[in-house]
Enzyme design. Structure first.
Site, mmCIF file in Angstrom:
data_model
loop_
_atom_site.group_PDB
_atom_site.id
_atom_site.type_symbol
_atom_site.label_atom_id
_atom_site.label_comp_id
_atom_site.label_asym_id
_atom_site.label_seq_id
_atom_site.Cartn_x
_atom_site.Cartn_y
_atom_site.Cartn_z
ATOM 1 N N SER A 107 2.028 59.492 -5.897
ATOM 2 C CA SER A 107 3.370 58.931 -6.032
ATOM 3 C C SER A 107 3.246 57.424 -6.211
ATOM 4 O O SER A 107 2.355 56.800 -5.624
ATOM 5 C CB SER A 107 4.166 59.230 -4.757
ATOM 6 O OG SER A 107 5.275 58.358 -4.656
ATOM 7 N N HIS A 133 1.918 61.249 -13.574
ATOM 8 C CA HIS A 133 2.543 60.990 -14.874
ATOM 9 C C HIS A 133 1.587 61.371 -16.002
ATOM 10 O O HIS A 133 1.998 61.926 -17.024
ATOM 11 C CB HIS A 133 2.870 59.499 -15.027
ATOM 12 C CG HIS A 133 3.856 58.971 -14.032
ATOM 13 N ND1 HIS A 133 3.532 58.032 -13.097
ATOM 14 C CD2 HIS A 133 5.159 59.266 -13.829
ATOM 15 C CE1 HIS A 133 4.596 57.747 -12.367
ATOM 16 N NE2 HIS A 133 5.602 58.495 -12.777
ATOM 17 N N GLY A 182 7.637 66.234 -12.988
ATOM 18 C CA GLY A 182 6.682 66.664 -11.969
ATOM 19 C C GLY A 182 7.365 67.530 -10.911
ATOM 20 O O GLY A 182 8.466 67.217 -10.461
#
Ligand code: PAF
Length: 281
Positions: free
Chosen positions: A185, A37, A147
């Protein structure tokens, strides 16, 4: 950094920013921020006057047996990370704020969804396009950042923006990986210690496939077989899918040429991991 929780507050801020002719980069997320992120925020920061980050765990994109309730959340940590990475506006609405009543309109994604994760996660992308439609209307960004790890999501969102003529650009940012290759993740926190040791094999299996293509293999079926054998030999997880398509159209190919995605999903006991590689042949 402004932290906003209501749609009214967000609308007011966006009107002001638009009056000042500011360009807006938007990073939609479900929170529990990680380096993946942060790389999206960094890219948006480079390209725009203003960076808007949203954090909202969207129930519409979770199936009845999925992890909506236990999806990791840590808004205080996220707020701190957002501040440190130069976010200007953090929009973190409640469930009631985003969905105050049962819907009168339903959105359905019909293309690029019946393969890869979409095949088993029925309705998942309907939920994604619904929440993004709302967010795109509210934030009115010049560009939105996603992403590449969720490559199918990128392909579906590109179709959403094109079909519904949203006046914004979709920018997809390369997957951020641990040193051992494991794609970052939010769900990696579910992994047990032994699964953490095995998880990097996903990326290695993809690299193995790419190596074969570089050595001249052009049969998608052969690549799937090779990766399948590799994963079965190197992980205890159950292979959910190994698929090869044209990208971003996500159509089956008989011969590997052009832009190709190799995508995999492996179900470990405590988490289901996905990864992919996109190559131009
Ligand atoms: O990728 C995600 O985190 C979500 O699918 C998104 C794009 C924020 C929509 O809820």
């Amino acid at each position: 950094m402004k932290k906003l929780e209501t749609i009214e507050q967000l609308k007011k801020s966006i009107i002001e920013l638009k009056h000042e002719n500011k360009s807006i980069g938007f990073v939609p997320t479900m929170g529990f921020l990680h380096e993946g992120h942060l790389s999206l925020i960094k890219k948006a920061r480079e390209n725009h006057d203003i960076v808007v980050l949203s954090i909202f765990v969207n129930p519409l994109q979770f199936g009845p047996n999925e992890d909506f309730e236990r999806y990791p959340r840590d808004i205080h940590r996220d707020e701190q990370l957002a501040l440190e990475s130069g976010v200007d506006v953090l929009f973190a609405p409640t469930l009631k704020e985003m969905y105050p009543h049962s819907p009168s309109i339903k959105m359905k994604a019909i293309s690029r969804v019946d393969v890869l994760c979409g095949k088993k996660r029925e309705g998942h992308f309907d939920g994604v396009v619904t929440v993004l439609t709302k967010l795109f209307h509210l934030v009115q960004p010049d560009a939105a950042y996603f992403g590449q790890k969720d490559a199918q999501q990128v392909a579906v969102v590109e179709a959403l923006v094109k079909d519904l003529n949203f006046p914004l650009q979709i920018i997809s940012v390369p997957t951020v990986r641990e040193e051992n290759g494991l794609a970052k993740s939010s769900r990696n926190v579910y992994l047990t210690n032994s699964e953490k040791q095995e998880a990097p094999q996903l990326y290695r299996s993809l690299q193995y496939g790419v190596q074969a293509i570089e050595n001249g293999e052009r049969d998608p079926f052969a690549i799937v077989q090779m990766i399948s054998t590799y994963l079965n030999e190197h992980t205890s997880g159950e292979v959910d899918y190994i698929e090869v398509y044209s990208y971003p159209s996500l159509e089956a190919v008989n011969v590997l040429q052009g832009n190709i995605i190799i995508a995999i999903a492996v179900q470990f006991q405590s988490a289901r991991l996905i990864d992919n590689i996109i190559i131009e042949i």
